[in-house]
Motif scaffolding. Sequence first.
Motif, PDB file in Angstrom:
ATOM      1  N   LYS A  43       0.834  -1.213   0.000  1.00  0.00           N
ATOM      2  CA  LYS A  43       0.000   0.000   0.000  1.00  0.00           C
ATOM      3  C   LYS A  43       0.864   1.257   0.000  1.00  0.00           C
ATOM      4  N   ILE A  44       1.955   1.232   0.749  1.00  0.00           N
ATOM      5  CA  ILE A  44       2.869   2.383   0.766  1.00  0.00           C
ATOM      6  C   ILE A  44       3.534   2.512  -0.601  1.00  0.00           C
TER       7      ILE A  44
ATOM      8  N   ALA B 278      -2.251   7.741   7.206  1.00  0.00           N
ATOM      9  CA  ALA B 278      -3.557   7.104   7.373  1.00  0.00           C
ATOM     10  C   ALA B 278      -3.458   5.581   7.498  1.00  0.00           C
ATOM     11  N   LEU B 279      -2.323   5.010   7.177  1.00  0.00           N
ATOM     12  CA  LEU B 279      -2.134   3.559   7.275  1.00  0.00           C
ATOM     13  C   LEU B 279      -1.648   3.108   8.652  1.00  0.00           C
ATOM     14  N   ALA B 280      -1.292   4.040   9.523  1.00  0.00           N
ATOM     15  CA  ALA B 280      -0.693   3.691  10.817  1.00  0.00           C
ATOM     16  C   ALA B 280      -1.569   2.725  11.615  1.00  0.00           C
ATOM     17  N   GLU B 281      -2.861   2.995  11.677  1.00  0.00           N
ATOM     18  CA  GLU B 281      -3.757   2.136  12.449  1.00  0.00           C
ATOM     19  C   GLU B 281      -3.811   0.725  11.867  1.00  0.00           C
ATOM     20  N   GLU B 282      -3.805   0.636  10.553  1.00  0.00           N
ATOM     21  CA  GLU B 282      -3.834  -0.678   9.912  1.00  0.00           C
ATOM     22  C   GLU B 282      -2.553  -1.461  10.222  1.00  0.00           C
ATOM     23  N   PHE B 283      -1.426  -0.781  10.287  1.00  0.00           N
ATOM     24  CA  PHE B 283      -0.185  -1.446  10.693  1.00  0.00           C
ATOM     25  C   PHE B 283      -0.325  -1.973  12.119  1.00  0.00           C
ATOM     26  N   GLU B 284      -0.840  -1.132  13.020  1.00  0.00           N
ATOM     27  CA  GLU B 284      -0.998  -1.545  14.413  1.00  0.00           C
ATOM     28  C   GLU B 284      -1.952  -2.732  14.544  1.00  0.00           C
TER      29      GLU B 284
ATOM     30  N   GLU C 165       4.112  -1.468  13.185  1.00  0.00           N
ATOM     31  CA  GLU C 165       3.936  -0.028  13.274  1.00  0.00           C
ATOM     32  C   GLU C 165       4.955   0.675  12.384  1.00  0.00           C
ATOM     33  N   LEU C 166       4.650   1.902  12.067  1.00  0.00           N
ATOM     34  CA  LEU C 166       5.558   2.712  11.250  1.00  0.00           C
ATOM     35  C   LEU C 166       6.580   3.326  12.200  1.00  0.00           C
TER      36      LEU C 166
END
Length: 113
Positions: free
Chosen positions: A30-31, A66-72, A77-78
Amino acid sequence: MAIANEKIKNHQLLADMYSDGYFPDFLVDKIKVILLDLCEQIEREKPTDDEPLLKLTHAATKRINALAEEFEENDSELETGAREAMGADFEFIVRAYGFANIDIEDVIAPRDW
């Protein structure tokens, strides 16, 4: 639109994140899409100075934020490794498009990572 810049086409974006099992590949993908979208926008809009370029890089940075929560949610995590990989690729991208003197901290100023 296909990327025309040969430097970008020959560069493995986010290689360090892909090689680290801590970062789920589907999220790194996604990134990567965001970074490739940034390259396409740069090629389409052809910014000639810092201000229009920063508008593009800031939008891409916010999309990554906006992807941080999905990583968590996926036990990742980023964090430092991600920050370094993404920062390096943002720098690679802006340099590949001829912005040799722009400060990378300005390029990714709205980052939460």
